[in-house]
Scaffold this active site. Structure first.
Site, PDB file in Angstrom:
ATOM      1  CD1 TRP A  99     -23.699 -78.472 -13.617  1.00 12.65           C
ATOM      2  CD2 TRP A  99     -22.915 -79.607 -11.866  1.00 12.65           C
ATOM      3  NE1 TRP A  99     -22.713 -79.332 -14.070  1.00 12.65           N
ATOM      4  CE2 TRP A  99     -22.222 -80.041 -13.021  1.00 12.65           C
ATOM      5  CE3 TRP A  99     -22.590 -80.194 -10.637  1.00 12.65           C
ATOM      6  CZ2 TRP A  99     -21.218 -81.023 -12.984  1.00 12.65           C
ATOM      7  CZ3 TRP A  99     -21.595 -81.170 -10.595  1.00 12.65           C
ATOM      8  CH2 TRP A  99     -20.922 -81.571 -11.747  1.00 12.65           C
ATOM      9  CG  ASP A 166     -22.296 -73.021 -10.059  1.00 14.37           C
ATOM     10  OD1 ASP A 166     -21.262 -72.644 -10.637  1.00 14.37           O
ATOM     11  OD2 ASP A 166     -22.642 -74.221  -9.981  1.00 14.37           O
ATOM     12  CE  LYS A 190     -17.207 -77.541 -15.978  1.00 15.50           C
ATOM     13  NZ  LYS A 190     -18.049 -77.270 -14.873  1.00 15.50           N
TER      14      LYS A 190
END
Ligand SMILES: *Cc1c(COP(=O)(O)O)cnc(C)c1O
Length: 360
Positions: A99, A166, A190
């Site tokens: 990511w 993030d 999430k």
């Protein structure tokens, strides 16, 4: 049979949030119209938007000079919105997983990117510690929890320049000192809701800070318009995902907020890691001091490599769902986000113990 949901995202939601979502689909706020069918300009909805923002501010103690936005496009859209809005000449990135790597790739469209440190050499099994943040960069980007590899930066780091994080997979799992960050973003799916809404916490002075001709939707300024009525309402917001996020955050608040969440999360993670370390059939993949309390990655021990499929089947028969590891790590991954009950973690531990007994 009861299912224990360890999916990495989208994933388990608090039962209470799911129940009120079902009710709201039938009848939102006593209006006689379902939430999927209301206008986003109805007062009832504007109240939910305002309350959701307030829940964010209260739960994370967000200072007044920050704005909270709810956008579409997922965390992946933030990979380019961040540099579009903040990158003048150079940005620095900490590469702790795919990511993070994807985020850095998008930044290259807007300027120079310096990878300050990377743990790619060991398949991202650790968080690099010795690195220097370049003070001439416009910002430093980190991924606090590496969902795929099960590593996590569990403290708010000191950063001499604007810090961008993030926090897709660990937001609301612990207290965060928001004042140490310039911007925090993540997909909701999430830890704070279903897929379809992205949160952005941005320090107000960053709005319109650099002179770049941006498309209207890409510009954070568009979504943080001073008139409260228009915050995150420039276009149609993701109404239903925001509603479920509202219910999820109410649940977090009722449980005692992020401190209480953190305590439960640590307990769940400790129980599972203890079993991984004890059980001769398994071993963890992340280095101990980098272990995530959200995503727990483990594989079969070397001498039991041939039993991976057997354990997968064994666990499935006992109601475990979503424990297959990401293809880049293999083995297993149990995602034990806020809404994953302790009871599910205990069931997985029991399952690992039973498997060991059955295979001795
Ligand atoms: C899941 C995830 C993403 C991608 O999120 P999307 O909303 O699917 O774009 C980015 N970063 C991290 C850390 C993630 O866990």
């Amino acid at each position: 049979m009861k299912k224990h949901n360890f999916n990495a995202g989208p994933c388990v939601l608090p039962r209470e949030a799911v129940e009120s979502a079902i009710e709201a689909i039938r009848d939102f706020d006593g209006t006689g119209i379902g939430i999927l069918e209301i206008s986003h300009r109805t007062p009832g909805w504007e109240r939910i938007m305002a309350e959701t923002r307030q829940l964010w501010k209260d739960l994370l103690n967000i200072p007044d000079n920050y704005e909270v936005l709810f956008l579409g496009g997922g965390a992946s859209t933030q990979f380019f919105m961040v540099p579009a809005n903040l990158l003048k000449t150079k940005a620095a990135y900490l590469q702790t997983g795919v990511w993070a790597k994807k985020a850095a790739k998008e930044a290259k469209f807007y300027g120079d990117v310096e990878i300050v440190a990377s743990s790619e050499d060991k398949n991202y099994t650790y968080i690099p510690k010795d690195y220097t943040i370049p003070t001439d960069a416009d910002y430093f980007h980190i991924t606090t929890n590496n969902t795929i590899y099960g590593t996590e930066i569990k403290e708010d780091i000191d950063c001499p320049i604007d810090l961008v994080a993030d926090m897709s997979s660990d937001i609301m799992s612990r207290p965060v000192d928001v004042s140490k960050y310039a911007l925090i973003y993540g997909g909701a799916q999430k830890n704070v809701g279903p897929a379809g809404v992205t949160f952005v916490i941005i320090r107000r002075d960053l709005l319109g800070k650099i002179e770049r001709n941006l498309q209207t939707m890409v510009n954070y300024k568009t979504h943080a318009a001073e008139e409260a009525r228009n915050i995150s309402m420039f276009n149609t917001p993701p109404v239903f995902p925001i509603f479920v996020m509202h219910e999820t955050l109410k649940w977090v608040k009722e449980l005692g907020g992020v401190e209480a969440m953190n305590k439960i999360n640590k307990e769940k993670a400790e129980i599972l890691y203890a079993e991984i370390d004890r059980n001769s059939m398994f071993k963890g993949t992340a280095e101990k001091d980098s272990r995530s309390i959200m995503n727990v990655c483990f594989v079969m021990a070397d001498e039991h490599k041939d039993k991976e499929a057997a354990f997968m089947e064994f666990a499935k028969e006992r109601g475990m769902v979503g424990i297959k590891g990401h293809r880049s790590v293999g083995g297993f991954r149990a995602s034990i986000y806020n809404a994953c009950p302790l009871e599910s973690v205990q069931a997985l531990v029991k399952c690992m113990q039973d498997f060991e007994m059955a295979n001795k």
